[in-house]
Design a protein around this motif. Structure first.
Motif, PDB file in Angstrom:
ATOM      1  N   LEU A 133       0.836  -1.192   0.000  1.00  0.00           N
ATOM      2  CA  LEU A 133       0.000   0.000   0.000  1.00  0.00           C
ATOM      3  C   LEU A 133       0.873   1.244   0.000  1.00  0.00           C
ATOM      4  CD1 LEU A 133      -2.627  -1.013   2.727  1.00  0.00           C
ATOM      5  CD2 LEU A 133      -2.819  -1.284   0.265  1.00  0.00           C
ATOM      6  N   ASP A 134       0.345   2.311  -0.568  1.00  0.00           N
ATOM      7  CA  ASP A 134       1.023   3.594  -0.506  1.00  0.00           C
ATOM      8  C   ASP A 134       0.831   4.210   0.873  1.00  0.00           C
ATOM      9  OD1 ASP A 134       2.533   4.137  -2.644  1.00  0.00           O
ATOM     10  OD2 ASP A 134       1.065   5.326  -3.731  1.00  0.00           O
ATOM     11  N   GLY A 135       1.856   4.886   1.371  1.00  0.00           N
ATOM     12  CA  GLY A 135       1.730   5.605   2.628  1.00  0.00           C
ATOM     13  C   GLY A 135       2.124   4.816   3.847  1.00  0.00           C
ATOM     14  N   THR A 136       2.783   3.671   3.689  1.00  0.00           N
ATOM     15  CA  THR A 136       3.215   2.893   4.851  1.00  0.00           C
ATOM     16  C   THR A 136       4.710   3.042   5.122  1.00  0.00           C
ATOM     17  OG1 THR A 136       3.440   0.951   3.414  1.00  0.00           O
ATOM     18  CG2 THR A 136       1.388   1.185   4.640  1.00  0.00           C
ATOM     19  N   GLN A 137       5.486   3.451   4.121  1.00  0.00           N
ATOM     20  CA  GLN A 137       6.915   3.655   4.323  1.00  0.00           C
ATOM     21  C   GLN A 137       7.181   5.073   4.823  1.00  0.00           C
ATOM     22  OE1 GLN A 137       9.576   2.236   1.280  1.00  0.00           O
ATOM     23  NE2 GLN A 137       8.022   0.893   0.403  1.00  0.00           N
ATOM     24  N   GLU A 138       8.251   5.200   5.604  1.00  0.00           N
ATOM     25  CA  GLU A 138       8.590   6.490   6.182  1.00  0.00           C
ATOM     26  C   GLU A 138       9.647   7.232   5.374  1.00  0.00           C
ATOM     27  OE1 GLU A 138       7.286   8.071   8.731  1.00  0.00           O
ATOM     28  OE2 GLU A 138       5.835   6.514   9.169  1.00  0.00           O
ATOM     29  N   PHE A 139      10.580   6.498   4.770  1.00  0.00           N
ATOM     30  CA  PHE A 139      11.715   7.145   4.125  1.00  0.00           C
ATOM     31  C   PHE A 139      11.762   6.787   2.645  1.00  0.00           C
ATOM     32  CE2 PHE A 139      12.883   6.469   8.572  1.00  0.00           C
ATOM     33  CZ  PHE A 139      13.179   7.780   8.946  1.00  0.00           C
ATOM     34  N   LEU A 140      12.432   7.621   1.901  1.00  0.00           N
ATOM     35  CA  LEU A 140      12.586   7.435   0.469  1.00  0.00           C
ATOM     36  C   LEU A 140      13.668   6.394   0.208  1.00  0.00           C
ATOM     37  CD1 LEU A 140      11.975   8.455  -2.444  1.00  0.00           C
ATOM     38  CD2 LEU A 140      13.848  10.061  -2.139  1.00  0.00           C
ATOM     39  N   ASN A 141      13.323   5.380  -0.576  1.00  0.00           N
ATOM     40  CA  ASN A 141      14.285   4.356  -0.966  1.00  0.00           C
ATOM     41  C   ASN A 141      14.791   4.686  -2.364  1.00  0.00           C
ATOM     42  OD1 ASN A 141      15.794   2.088  -1.409  1.00  0.00           O
ATOM     43  ND2 ASN A 141      14.180   0.625  -0.880  1.00  0.00           N
TER      44      ASN A 141
ATOM     45  N   THR B 233      -2.708   2.710 -10.214  1.00  0.00           N
ATOM     46  CA  THR B 233      -2.309   3.407  -8.994  1.00  0.00           C
ATOM     47  C   THR B 233      -2.546   2.493  -7.802  1.00  0.00           C
ATOM     48  OG1 THR B 233      -4.515   4.381  -8.814  1.00  0.00           O
ATOM     49  CG2 THR B 233      -2.817   5.654  -9.944  1.00  0.00           C
ATOM     50  N   ARG B 234      -1.589   2.494  -6.883  1.00  0.00           N
ATOM     51  CA  ARG B 234      -1.699   1.607  -5.733  1.00  0.00           C
ATOM     52  C   ARG B 234      -2.644   2.187  -4.683  1.00  0.00           C
ATOM     53  NH1 ARG B 234       3.686  -0.438  -3.292  1.00  0.00           N
ATOM     54  NH2 ARG B 234       3.922   1.758  -2.771  1.00  0.00           N
ATOM     55  N   PRO B 235      -3.355   1.329  -3.961  1.00  0.00           N
ATOM     56  CA  PRO B 235      -4.212   1.835  -2.878  1.00  0.00           C
ATOM     57  C   PRO B 235      -3.372   2.511  -1.798  1.00  0.00           C
ATOM     58  CG  PRO B 235      -4.744  -0.449  -3.423  1.00  0.00           C
ATOM     59  CD  PRO B 235      -3.474  -0.125  -4.140  1.00  0.00           C
ATOM     60  N   GLU B 236      -3.964   3.487  -1.156  1.00  0.00           N
ATOM     61  CA  GLU B 236      -3.273   4.247  -0.124  1.00  0.00           C
ATOM     62  C   GLU B 236      -3.793   3.857   1.245  1.00  0.00           C
ATOM     63  OE1 GLU B 236      -2.571   8.913   1.245  1.00  0.00           O
ATOM     64  OE2 GLU B 236      -3.644   8.422  -0.613  1.00  0.00           O
ATOM     65  N   ALA B 237      -2.892   3.646   2.178  1.00  0.00           N
ATOM     66  CA  ALA B 237      -3.272   3.288   3.546  1.00  0.00           C
ATOM     67  C   ALA B 237      -3.896   4.500   4.228  1.00  0.00           C
ATOM     68  CB  ALA B 237      -2.052   2.808   4.324  1.00  0.00           C
ATOM     69  N   ARG B 238      -5.167   4.401   4.579  1.00  0.00           N
ATOM     70  CA  ARG B 238      -5.861   5.511   5.219  1.00  0.00           C
ATOM     71  C   ARG B 238      -7.072   4.991   5.968  1.00  0.00           C
ATOM     72  NH1 ARG B 238      -8.633   8.614   0.031  1.00  0.00           N
ATOM     73  NH2 ARG B 238      -9.613   6.799  -0.899  1.00  0.00           N
TER      74      ARG B 238
ATOM     75  N   ALA C 137     -14.013  -1.957  22.711  1.00  0.00           N
ATOM     76  CA  ALA C 137     -13.474  -2.142  21.369  1.00  0.00           C
ATOM     77  C   ALA C 137     -13.730  -0.890  20.543  1.00  0.00           C
ATOM     78  CB  ALA C 137     -14.105  -3.362  20.698  1.00  0.00           C
ATOM     79  N   TRP C 138     -12.986  -0.754  19.455  1.00  0.00           N
ATOM     80  CA  TRP C 138     -13.239   0.290  18.473  1.00  0.00           C
ATOM     81  C   TRP C 138     -12.943  -0.266  17.087  1.00  0.00           C
ATOM     82  CZ3 TRP C 138      -9.013   1.806  15.559  1.00  0.00           C
ATOM     83  CH2 TRP C 138      -7.746   1.589  16.086  1.00  0.00           C
ATOM     84  N   ALA C 139     -13.604   0.307  16.095  1.00  0.00           N
ATOM     85  CA  ALA C 139     -13.509  -0.181  14.722  1.00  0.00           C
ATOM     86  C   ALA C 139     -13.067   0.957  13.818  1.00  0.00           C
ATOM     87  CB  ALA C 139     -14.851  -0.730  14.246  1.00  0.00           C
ATOM     88  N   ALA C 140     -12.319   0.604  12.784  1.00  0.00           N
ATOM     89  CA  ALA C 140     -11.820   1.575  11.818  1.00  0.00           C
ATOM     90  C   ALA C 140     -12.082   1.057  10.412  1.00  0.00           C
ATOM     91  CB  ALA C 140     -10.327   1.824  12.019  1.00  0.00           C
ATOM     92  N   ALA C 141     -12.738   1.887   9.594  1.00  0.00           N
ATOM     93  CA  ALA C 141     -12.953   1.552   8.186  1.00  0.00           C
ATOM     94  C   ALA C 141     -11.732   2.020   7.419  1.00  0.00           C
ATOM     95  CB  ALA C 141     -14.218   2.240   7.667  1.00  0.00           C
ATOM     96  N   SER C 142     -10.879   1.072   7.038  1.00  0.00           N
ATOM     97  CA  SER C 142      -9.599   1.398   6.428  1.00  0.00           C
ATOM     98  C   SER C 142      -9.502   0.777   5.043  1.00  0.00           C
ATOM     99  CB  SER C 142      -8.449   0.887   7.307  1.00  0.00           C
ATOM    100  OG  SER C 142      -8.428  -0.533   7.320  1.00  0.00           O
ATOM    101  N   THR C 143      -8.367   1.000   4.405  1.00  0.00           N
ATOM    102  CA  THR C 143      -8.126   0.420   3.088  1.00  0.00           C
ATOM    103  C   THR C 143      -8.074  -1.096   3.158  1.00  0.00           C
ATOM    104  OG1 THR C 143      -6.797   2.392   2.636  1.00  0.00           O
ATOM    105  CG2 THR C 143      -6.637   0.583   1.073  1.00  0.00           C
ATOM    106  N   GLU C 144      -7.566  -1.650   4.244  1.00  0.00           N
ATOM    107  CA  GLU C 144      -7.462  -3.098   4.398  1.00  0.00           C
ATOM    108  C   GLU C 144      -8.803  -3.745   4.704  1.00  0.00           C
ATOM    109  OE1 GLU C 144      -4.834  -4.382   3.301  1.00  0.00           O
ATOM    110  OE2 GLU C 144      -3.261  -4.548   4.802  1.00  0.00           O
ATOM    111  N   GLY C 145      -9.774  -2.973   5.173  1.00  0.00           N
ATOM    112  CA  GLY C 145     -11.066  -3.526   5.553  1.00  0.00           C
ATOM    113  C   GLY C 145     -11.521  -2.926   6.875  1.00  0.00           C
ATOM    114  N   LEU C 146     -12.405  -3.611   7.553  1.00  0.00           N
ATOM    115  CA  LEU C 146     -12.922  -3.163   8.844  1.00  0.00           C
ATOM    116  C   LEU C 146     -12.058  -3.765   9.945  1.00  0.00           C
ATOM    117  CD1 LEU C 146     -15.115  -1.632  10.400  1.00  0.00           C
ATOM    118  CD2 LEU C 146     -16.477  -3.710  10.376  1.00  0.00           C
ATOM    119  N   LEU C 147     -11.172  -2.943  10.493  1.00  0.00           N
ATOM    120  CA  LEU C 147     -10.268  -3.391  11.553  1.00  0.00           C
ATOM    121  C   LEU C 147     -10.936  -3.199  12.900  1.00  0.00           C
ATOM    122  CD1 LEU C 147      -6.990  -1.737  10.247  1.00  0.00           C
ATOM    123  CD2 LEU C 147      -7.587  -4.143  10.089  1.00  0.00           C
TER     124      LEU C 147
END
Length: 873
Positions: A626-634, A677-682, A694-704
Motif C-alpha cells: 500500500l502507498d503511505g506505509t513507508q517512512e523514508f525514500l528508498n 495506482t496503488r491503494p493508499e493506507a488511510r 473495542a473500536w472499529a476503523a474503516a480502512s483500506t485493508e477492511g474493517l479493523l
C-alpha cells in the motif's frame, strides 16, 4: 481509561489474492486477506484473523497435514513460519524469488516450493524456535520457464511440477532404483496443474487453453491396443534394433479431453485424489466439476462475471472453495446438495463509513460501491447486504432504538433499512437533486438529518411519514459532518466554510451558535453527556467547545501525530510531507474522557481530553504493498521513469483480456486489483463500541476491530507465590468464600473463577458482596456480565448484581466514569436475557392455548371449569 487495545479481527475483507487452504478436518478454510491470514470456521460460523502481518500481500499459504505448521509467502518471496494452533510466528525466511506454489508432502516430512525454473524441497521444521529451522533437502532442475504448480503422490515419494514451458515433470524425492526424471509434453499452452491418481498409475495434466491429458504408465501395446501393436513393434525394431525393452514402457498420453468453454481460459484447478473429482475455474466466472477418468461433467455453474483465481477441495471432497480477487469474493459450495456453505464478499471499492449498534453486537458499513453491509461483531460475518443505492455511500447510522439502519449516499437519497424483514422501507429525497455527504439520527429515531455537498443545506425528515420537515440554511460550503446531542435537542454541523454550527431542530430559532475556525471543518462529535463538542479541521487540529458558553476550552495540535507515511512517487520523506494530514473522523469514548481520530494516514490516535496528551497511536497496516506505509525514500527503487514499485511487471498478463486497460485516464478509484495506482493506507471512519471495550476503523485493508484482549490464558493480578489453582480450590472447600473469590481473581484463570463463583451458596452472596474489596469490584461485575450470557443460572446472577449494587452503590456512583463500560455490558446482557425469557414465555403461552383448544375439540366439551388457571393466561 485503558489503552491496551490489541488487534482482534478483520471484517469486510474475505479474500484478496493467493490460494485457499482447507484444514485437514475440512471444517475451516484459510484465506489470505492482504498481508494477513483469516480463518473461517464453517461449522461454528465464526471468523478470526491472525494477529501477525507480513511485509507485503500474501500470494501463497501452505498448511501441514497435521495442522501444526503454517507457511505464508508474500509477493517478494519472504516467508513466515507460524505455529498454527498458537498463532505465533516462529521464524522469518527469504526464498529470494517469487513463489508460485508451495506444497507439503502428504506425510508432512517435507515441503516443496517453486524457485523460478527450479524446485526446492525442504525438510519440515519443528514446532520450537530454532536458529535455522529451514534445512534444504535438494534442488531439482529441468524446466526452461517458471514453474507454476507442485503436487505430490499419495505415498510422498514423487512429485509433479508444471511450468510455462508447456511441460510437466516427474521427480522422485529420494533416488529410486529404475526411476529417471521424466518430461510430459504435448500441451500448447502453459500447464497449470498436474496430479497423480490415488494408485499412482495415472497422471492428469491441465493446460491454460482448456486441454486435459490423461497419462498412463504403459507400453505402446497397452495404449494402442493389441491388434496394431505387433506391426508397430516390428517397425520400431527395424528403425532401432538396439532399443532396450525398458524404453518401451513409459508415461504416454492415453486420452485427450477439452472443456469447450468458448472464449474462456482456465485460471484455476484442483483435484481430489480419493474421489477422482476435478474442479476447474475459468476466466468467465464459470466453474465445472468432472469425474475422472471418464471425464463426466457432473455440474457447471456461473458464480460471477470475473475470473476465478483459486479453487480448493476439502479432505472429504464434499465442499469446494472459490476465490475471486477482482470482486473480493469467497464462496464455499457443497456440490452434492448444490447449496452454499459460505458466501461472503467485501466492499468492491473503499469502505467509507462505519457505525456500531446500541448493543455493540452489529456493525454497519458503507462503501464506494453503493452497498450497505451489516456485520456481526462476534462472528465477523456479513449477514445482510443492501444494494439499493446507485452511488457511493457517504454515511451510515444505527437507530438508537429498534433494528433500523440509515444511510446517506451521493445518489441523492437517504434510505432506511429494516433489519427484521431486511428491506428498504423508507427513502428520503430532497426537492432538488443533491449529493448527501453526512447523516445524523435523533436519539428517539423520529427525525433524521442529512447534509448536502452542493446546496450547502441540511435537510430534516420525519422517519414515520417520510416527509421533509425543514431545510436548515446558513452554511456557505459543503456539509462535512453532522451529529445529534445525546438528549436530541441540539444538532451540530461542520462545514468547509470554516465554521461549525449548532441548531435547535425542534425550536423556532434554528441556528443558535456559530463556532469559527481557521480552516475547513472535517468532523464533529458530541461528548456523551452533551456538554462539549469536538471538531477537527483541515490543518490537523482538534478543537473542544463548551456548548453552554460557546467558548473554546482546549486545542490539540495533531498534525505531527497523524502524519506519517510517504507515497511511492514522493521525493521527500514522510516527515516533510505532513501537509494534508488531518482527522476526518472523530469519536468520543464511552466515558467521554478520551477521543479517537483517524484520517488520510496509516495512524489512528487516541487523546486524553483533560491533559491534551496523546495516549496511544495505532498503525492500521504495515503492508508495503500500500502507498503511505513507508517512512523514508528508498532511492534504490527510483528510476528516471518513476518508482519501480508502480511499474506493472506481471508475467501472467499474456492474454489479451488481461492486457486491456479499460479504466479511464487519471482515475484513482475503481477496480483495486486492476488499476495502475496503488491503494493508499488511510482511515475513512473510526467508531468506539458502546461498551467501550473495542473500536472499529474503516480502512483500506477492511474493517479493523481492536479490543481489550480478553483471550490471554495467564494474566495474573497481584499474584503471590502461595496462590495456585489447588490452594484456591482448597480454600473454597474450606468454605472461605470471600478469600477463595479474591484468590481466583488474582490468579485470573477463567475456569477457576467460574468454579469458585458457582460454588458460593446463594445464602452467602449478600455477605460476600458486602465484604468484597473495591479493587475486585470491576473484575467481578465484568465477569458476571460475560458469564450470565451463557449460563442457565439467571436468578443467581441477578442476585449477585443486586447485592453488589446495593453494597457498593455509593462507590460506583462516585467512579461512574471508570465503570461506564461495565455498566453498558451489564445492560446489554440483562436486555438479552429479558428478551429471551419473554420469547420463551410467549411460546409457552401459545403452546398451552393450543393444547387446551385441541382438548376441547377432542372431548367436545368446554374446559372452562376444569382448568381456569390455564385459560386465564
Amino acid at each position: 481509561m485503558k489503552s491496551d487495545f490489541k488487534f482482534s479481527n478483520l471484517c469486510g475483507t474475505v479474500y484478496k489474492k493467493g490460494n485457499l487452504v482447507f484444514t485437514p478436518d475440512g471444517n475451516s478454510i484459510l484465506s489470505p486477506v492482504g498481508n494477513r491470514v483469516s480463518v473461517f470456521d464453517l461449522v461454528n460460523n465464526k471468523s478470526t484473523t491472525f494477529p501477525f502481518e507480513m511485509r507485503k500481500n500474501i500470494v501463497k499459504i501452505a498448511l501441514s497435514p497435521q495442522a501444526t505448521i503454517l507457511i505464508t509467502v508474500d509477493e517478494d518471496g519472504r516467508a513466515l513460519l507460524v505455529n498454527y494452533p498458537r498463532q505465533i510466528v516462529l521464524h522469518h525466511f527469504n526464498f529470494n524469488e517469487k513463489v508460485n506454489d508451495i506444497e507439503f508432502s502428504p506425510d508432512g516430512k517435507y515441503f516443496a516450493v517453486t524457485h523460478g525454473k527450479q524446485v526446492q524441497v525442504w525438510k519440515t521444521p519443528g514446532f520450537n524456535r530454532e536458529f535455522a529451522p529451514f534445512v534444504l533437502h535438494r534442488v531439482y532442475t529441468g524446466h526452461y520457464d517458471d514453474i507454476l504448480s507442485i503436487s505430490w503422490s499419495f505415498d510422498s515419494k514423487f512429485f509433479l511440477t508444471t511450468s510455462r514451458d508447456m511441460t510437466a515433470h516427474i521427480y522422485s524425492l529420494v533416488p529410486t532404483e529404475g526411476f529417471t526424471h521424466m518430461t510430459l509434453g504435448g500441451h500448447r499452452d502453459s500447464v497449470l496443474g498436474a496430479w497423480f491418481s490415488k494408485d499412482s498409475k495415472a497422471i492428469y495434466t491441465i493446460s491454460k487453453d482448456g486441454a486435459l491429458f490423461h497419462w498412463r504408465y504403459a507400453s505402446v501395446a497397452n495404449i494402442l491396443g493389441q491388434e496394431d501393436s505387433d506391426d508397430e513393434m516390428n517397425e520400431d525394431k527395424a528403425d532401432d534394433e538396439i532399443a532396450k525393452p525398458a524404453d518401451r514402457v513409459r508415461w504416454r498420453v492415453q486420452e485427450r479431453h477439452y472443456f469447450m468453454q468458448a472464449g474462456a481460459k482456465v485460471k484455476s484447478c484442483a483435484f481430489h485424489q480419493a474421489s477422482n473429482l476435478l474442479v476447474v475455474g475459468f476466466s468467465s466466472g464459470i466453474f465445472g466439476i468432472w469425474e475422472l477418468p471418464t471425464f463426466t461433467n457432473i455440474h457447471t455453474l456461473s458464480i460471477s462475471q470475473k475470473k476465478i483465481d483459486t479453487v480448493a477441495i476439502n479432505a472429504t471432497g464434499e465442499w469446494l472453495a472459490f476465490g475471486c480477487s477482482q470482486l473480493g469474493q469467497l464462496l464455499v459450495w457443497e456440490w452434492q446438495s448444490e447449496s452454499y456453505v459460505l458466501k461472503q464478499q467485501g466492499h468492491f471499492y473503499d469502505m467509507t463509513s462505519v457505525a456500531y449498534s446500541t448493543d455493540g453486537q452489529n456493525i454497519v458499513t458503507g462503501g464506494d460501491d453503493g452497498k450497505v453491509k451489516v456485520w456481526n461483531s462476534v462472528s465477523g460475518f456479513c449477514y445482510v447486504t443492501f444494494s439499493d443505492h446507485t452511488s457511493g455511500v457517504s454515511a451510515v447510522e444505527f437507530a438508537k432504538q429498534g433494528q433500523v439502519v440509515f444511510s446517506a449516499s451521493l445518489d441523492g437519497t437517504v434510505r432506511a433499512f429494516d433489519l427484521v424483514r431486511y428491506r428498504n422501507f423508507r427513502t428520503f429525497t430532497s426537492p432538488t437533486p443533491v449529493q448527501f455527504t453526512s447523516l445524523a439520527v435523533d436519539p428517539s429515531g423520529e427525525v433524521i438529518c442529512a447534509g448536502s455537498m452542493d446546496s450547502f443545506e441540511i435537510y430534516v425528515w420525519s422517519v414515520q411519514t417520510g416527509k421533509l420537515l425543514d431545510i436548515l440554511e446558513g452554511h456557505e460550503g459543503p456539509i462535512s459532518s453532522l451529529g445529534f446531542s445525546p438528549t436530541g435537542l441540539l444538532l451540530v454541523s461542520g462545514s468547509w466554510d470554516q465554521t461549525a454550527r449548532t441548531w435547535d431542530v425542534f425550536g423556532r430559532k434554528k441556528s443558535i451558535e456559530t463556532y469559527k475556525h481557521t480552516s475547513d471543518v472535517l468532523a464533529v462529535a458530541f461528548r456523551p453527556d452533551g456538554k462539549e463538542i469536538a471538531t477537527s479541521t483541515l490543518d490537523g487540529q482538534i478543537s473542544f467547545w463548551d456548548v453552554e458558553d460557546a467558548k473554546q476550552t482546549s486545542l490539540i495540535e495533531g498534525r505531527k501525530d497523524i502524519s506519517g507515511g510517504r507515497k511511492a512517487n514522493d521525493r521527500v520523506t514522510a516527515e516533510n510531507s505532513a501537509s494534508g494530514k488531518s482527522f476526518n473522523s472523530l469519536c468520543y469514548t464511552a466515558d467521554g474522557s478520551c477521543i479517537i481520530g483517524g484520517g488520510n494516514s496509516k495512524y489512528v490516535c487516541i487523546y486524553d481530553i483533560a491533559t491534551n496528551i496523546l495516549v496511544k497511536k495505532f498503525q492500521i497496516s504495515m503492508n508495503l504493498s500500500l502507498d503511505g506505509t513507508q517512512e523514508f525514500l528508498n532511492s534504490s527503487k527510483m528510476t528516471e521513469f518513476g518508482s519501480k514499485e508502480t511499474m506493472v511487471d506481471d508475467d501472467d498478463m499474456s492474454d489479451l483480456e488481461d492486457r486491456l486497460d479499460k479504466s479511464m485516464p487519471g482515475a484513482a478509484s475503481g477496480d483495486l486489483s486492476a488499476r495502475r495506482t496503488r491503494p493508499e493506507a488511510r482511515t475513512r471512519a473510526v467508531r468506539f463500541a458502546p461498551t467501550g471495550r473495542a473500536w472499529a476503523a474503516a480502512s483500506t485493508e477492511g474493517l479493523l476491530i481492536y479490543s481489550l484482549d480478553d483471550t490471554i490464558i495467564f494474566d495474573p493480578f497481584d499474584l503471590e507465590i502461595d496462590i495456585t489453582p489447588d490452594s484456591v480450590l482448597e480454600t473454597l472447600e474450606g468454605k472461605e468464600y470471600l478469600k477463595a473469590l479474591c484468590m481466583s481473581f488474582r490468579l485470573n484463570e477463567k475456569p477457576i473463577i467460574q468454579k469458585v463463583f458457582e460454588g458460593i451458596p446463594p445464602k452467602d452472596v449478600e455477605l460476600v458482596a458486602q465484604d468484597l474489596p473495591e479493587k475486585y469490584l470491576e473484575r467481578l461485575l465484568k465477569f458476571v456480565g460475560v458469564h450470565m450470557e451463557n449460563s442457565p443460572h439467571v436468578e443467581f446472577h441477578l442476585m449477585w448484581i443486586t447485592r453488589l449494587l446495593m453494597a457498593h452503590g455509593r462507590y460506583l456512583k462516585q467512579n461512574r466514569g471508570q465503570f461506564q463500560a461495565v455498566f453498558r455490558t451489564l445492560q446489554k446482557v440483562l436486555g438479552s436475557v429479558k428478551e429471551d425469557l419473554a420469547n420463551l414465555c410467549d411460546s409457552n403461552t401459545y403452546m398451552l392455548r393450543y393444547i387446551i383448544t385441541q382438548c376441547e375439540k377432542s372431548s367436545g366439551a368446554s374446559m372452562d371449569g376444569v382448568q381456569p388457571e390455564l385459560l386465564s393466561i
